[in-house]
Design a protein around this motif. Structure first.
Motif, PDB file in Angstrom:
ATOM      1  N   LYS A   5      26.831  24.993  39.334  1.00  0.00           N
ATOM      2  CA  LYS A   5      26.946  26.394  39.726  1.00  0.00           C
ATOM      3  C   LYS A   5      25.862  26.704  40.743  1.00  0.00           C
ATOM      4  O   LYS A   5      24.721  26.255  40.598  1.00  0.00           O
ATOM      5  CB  LYS A   5      26.777  27.308  38.519  1.00  0.00           C
ATOM      6  CG  LYS A   5      27.932  27.298  37.569  1.00  0.00           C
ATOM      7  CD  LYS A   5      27.700  28.301  36.456  1.00  0.00           C
ATOM      8  CE  LYS A   5      28.928  28.393  35.581  1.00  0.00           C
ATOM      9  NZ  LYS A   5      28.795  29.461  34.585  1.00  0.00           N
ATOM     10  N   ASN A   7      23.139  29.105  42.624  1.00  0.00           N
ATOM     11  CA  ASN A   7      22.246  30.183  42.210  1.00  0.00           C
ATOM     12  C   ASN A   7      21.729  30.887  43.468  1.00  0.00           C
ATOM     13  O   ASN A   7      21.979  30.433  44.590  1.00  0.00           O
ATOM     14  CB  ASN A   7      21.111  29.665  41.314  1.00  0.00           C
ATOM     15  CG  ASN A   7      20.209  28.685  42.020  1.00  0.00           C
ATOM     16  OD1 ASN A   7      19.628  29.001  43.061  1.00  0.00           O
ATOM     17  ND2 ASN A   7      20.076  27.492  41.463  1.00  0.00           N
ATOM     18  N   TYR A  36      25.929  36.517  47.801  1.00  0.00           N
ATOM     19  CA  TYR A  36      25.227  37.007  46.606  1.00  0.00           C
ATOM     20  C   TYR A  36      26.208  37.652  45.628  1.00  0.00           C
ATOM     21  O   TYR A  36      26.151  37.416  44.427  1.00  0.00           O
ATOM     22  CB  TYR A  36      24.129  38.011  46.974  1.00  0.00           C
ATOM     23  CG  TYR A  36      22.894  37.380  47.571  1.00  0.00           C
ATOM     24  CD1 TYR A  36      22.150  36.457  46.847  1.00  0.00           C
ATOM     25  CD2 TYR A  36      22.473  37.715  48.844  1.00  0.00           C
ATOM     26  CE1 TYR A  36      21.008  35.881  47.386  1.00  0.00           C
ATOM     27  CE2 TYR A  36      21.336  37.137  49.394  1.00  0.00           C
ATOM     28  CZ  TYR A  36      20.611  36.217  48.664  1.00  0.00           C
ATOM     29  OH  TYR A  36      19.491  35.639  49.199  1.00  0.00           O
ATOM     30  N   ASN A  38      29.269  37.065  45.158  1.00  0.00           N
ATOM     31  CA  ASN A  38      30.221  36.114  44.585  1.00  0.00           C
ATOM     32  C   ASN A  38      29.553  34.837  44.068  1.00  0.00           C
ATOM     33  O   ASN A  38      30.234  33.841  43.822  1.00  0.00           O
ATOM     34  CB  ASN A  38      31.279  35.760  45.630  1.00  0.00           C
ATOM     35  CG  ASN A  38      32.143  36.949  45.961  1.00  0.00           C
ATOM     36  OD1 ASN A  38      32.989  37.340  45.179  1.00  0.00           O
ATOM     37  ND2 ASN A  38      31.904  37.555  47.113  1.00  0.00           N
ATOM     38  N   ILE A  39      28.257  34.871  43.862  1.00  0.00           N
ATOM     39  CA  ILE A  39      27.504  33.664  43.500  1.00  0.00           C
ATOM     40  C   ILE A  39      28.061  33.005  42.233  1.00  0.00           C
ATOM     41  O   ILE A  39      28.064  31.783  42.109  1.00  0.00           O
ATOM     42  CB  ILE A  39      25.982  33.960  43.363  1.00  0.00           C
ATOM     43  CG1 ILE A  39      25.175  32.672  43.419  1.00  0.00           C
ATOM     44  CG2 ILE A  39      25.685  34.763  42.116  1.00  0.00           C
ATOM     45  CD1 ILE A  39      25.117  32.037  44.778  1.00  0.00           C
ATOM     46  N   GLN A  40      28.584  33.796  41.311  1.00  0.00           N
ATOM     47  CA  GLN A  40      29.101  33.237  40.064  1.00  0.00           C
ATOM     48  C   GLN A  40      30.363  32.398  40.294  1.00  0.00           C
ATOM     49  O   GLN A  40      30.723  31.595  39.429  1.00  0.00           O
ATOM     50  CB  GLN A  40      29.367  34.345  39.034  1.00  0.00           C
ATOM     51  CG  GLN A  40      30.538  35.246  39.355  1.00  0.00           C
ATOM     52  CD  GLN A  40      30.232  36.363  40.350  1.00  0.00           C
ATOM     53  OE1 GLN A  40      29.133  36.459  40.891  1.00  0.00           O
ATOM     54  NE2 GLN A  40      31.212  37.209  40.596  1.00  0.00           N
ATOM     55  N   CYS A  41      31.018  32.536  41.432  1.00  0.00           N
ATOM     56  CA  CYS A  41      32.245  31.784  41.747  1.00  0.00           C
ATOM     57  C   CYS A  41      31.964  30.518  42.559  1.00  0.00           C
ATOM     58  O   CYS A  41      32.863  29.709  42.750  1.00  0.00           O
ATOM     59  CB  CYS A  41      33.203  32.652  42.554  1.00  0.00           C
ATOM     60  SG  CYS A  41      33.672  34.178  41.744  1.00  0.00           S
ATOM     61  N   ARG A  43      30.311  26.913  43.689  1.00  0.00           N
ATOM     62  CA  ARG A  43      29.777  25.645  43.194  1.00  0.00           C
ATOM     63  C   ARG A  43      29.198  24.895  44.380  1.00  0.00           C
ATOM     64  O   ARG A  43      29.702  24.991  45.497  1.00  0.00           O
ATOM     65  CB  ARG A  43      30.866  24.794  42.525  1.00  0.00           C
ATOM     66  CG  ARG A  43      31.560  25.481  41.361  1.00  0.00           C
ATOM     67  CD  ARG A  43      30.582  25.815  40.239  1.00  0.00           C
ATOM     68  NE  ARG A  43      31.192  26.580  39.167  1.00  0.00           N
ATOM     69  CZ  ARG A  43      31.100  27.897  39.028  1.00  0.00           C
ATOM     70  NH1 ARG A  43      30.403  28.623  39.907  1.00  0.00           N
ATOM     71  NH2 ARG A  43      31.668  28.506  38.014  1.00  0.00           N
ATOM     72  N   SER A  56      34.179  27.716  46.525  1.00  0.00           N
ATOM     73  CA  SER A  56      34.276  28.710  45.460  1.00  0.00           C
ATOM     74  C   SER A  56      35.709  28.838  44.976  1.00  0.00           C
ATOM     75  O   SER A  56      36.658  28.507  45.689  1.00  0.00           O
ATOM     76  CB  SER A  56      33.741  30.061  45.934  1.00  0.00           C
ATOM     77  OG  SER A  56      34.475  30.538  47.041  1.00  0.00           O
ATOM     78  N   HIS A  58      38.229  31.681  43.376  1.00  0.00           N
ATOM     79  CA  HIS A  58      38.427  33.108  43.154  1.00  0.00           C
ATOM     80  C   HIS A  58      39.776  33.318  42.483  1.00  0.00           C
ATOM     81  O   HIS A  58      40.812  32.960  43.041  1.00  0.00           O
ATOM     82  CB  HIS A  58      38.378  33.883  44.478  1.00  0.00           C
ATOM     83  CG  HIS A  58      37.019  33.900  45.071  1.00  0.00           C
ATOM     84  ND1 HIS A  58      36.162  34.958  44.911  1.00  0.00           N
ATOM     85  CD2 HIS A  58      36.348  32.975  45.780  1.00  0.00           C
ATOM     86  CE1 HIS A  58      35.010  34.676  45.528  1.00  0.00           C
ATOM     87  NE2 HIS A  58      35.107  33.476  46.046  1.00  0.00           N
ATOM     88  N   GLU A  92      38.160  23.845  36.836  1.00  0.00           N
ATOM     89  CA  GLU A  92      37.694  25.155  36.383  1.00  0.00           C
ATOM     90  C   GLU A  92      38.869  26.115  36.230  1.00  0.00           C
ATOM     91  O   GLU A  92      38.929  26.886  35.274  1.00  0.00           O
ATOM     92  CB  GLU A  92      36.658  25.734  37.347  1.00  0.00           C
ATOM     93  CG  GLU A  92      35.306  25.115  37.199  1.00  0.00           C
ATOM     94  CD  GLU A  92      34.220  25.894  37.924  1.00  0.00           C
ATOM     95  OE1 GLU A  92      34.434  27.070  38.300  1.00  0.00           O
ATOM     96  OE2 GLU A  92      33.134  25.325  38.098  1.00  0.00           O
TER      97      GLU A  92
END
Length: 160
Positions: A5, A7, A36, A38-41, A43, A56, A58, A92
């Motif tokens: 992931k 960061n 920033y 969409n950082i959680q999406c 890799r 990423s 989505h 994922e």
């Protein structure tokens, strides 16, 4: 090489990779803010402490997710990093219960090698109404829509 992931400390490196291809009109540009947000999406592929790739996933609906902003550092091309990132993102999607993964791309041959097939953009209304309407290329989109069914990916990977 590991895929992990992203960061917030990776954003500048991801931005630089995307910007490199966006300047060649091979990818739509992204802002630091959008990275920033969409950082959680996102890799990243990391090798020897350096970000050598990113992409990423989505989710756009119950049965559809998109691979976006897939980039590989020029010096890392041809090492299988892009394919590993794509497969990671498809896995994922499977974990999330999403059945179909697509990409809007200029890299048709690459995605074909990953098991994707060309589809008509018309079958992706979730994408068109969410993102495409705001794209500067909306009326003259020259990207190719490509899709893989997660079930087909699973069949493909169990054969190898």
């Amino acid at each position: 090489m590991i895929i992990r992931k992203a960061n917030i400390h990776d954003v500048d490196a991801i931005f630089d990779l995307i910007d490199l291809y966006a300047k060649e009109d091979l990818l739509l540009p992204r802002t630091h803010l959008s990275l920033y947000e969409n950082i959680q999406c996102i890799r990243v592929a990391e090798q020897d402490g350096e970000i050598v790739g990113a992409g990423s996933l989505h989710v756009l609906g119950r049965d559809l997710a998109e691979i976006r902003s897939l980039v590989i550092a020029p010096e890392a091309k041809g090492l299988g990093i892009g394919r590993k990132l794509v497969y990671h993102l498809i896995e994922e999607a499977e974990q999330l219960g999403v059945e179909n993964v697509f990409a809007m791309t200029y890299q048709v041959d690459f995605f074909k090698k990953c098991g994707f097939t060309i589809v008509d953009k018309e079958i992706l209304p979730q994408k068109i109404w969410k993102d495409c309407l705001n794209c500067p290329k909306f009326l003259n989109c020259d990207e190719t829509a490509m899709l893989i069914k997660v079930a087909d990916y699973k069949k493909m990977t169990t054969l190898h």
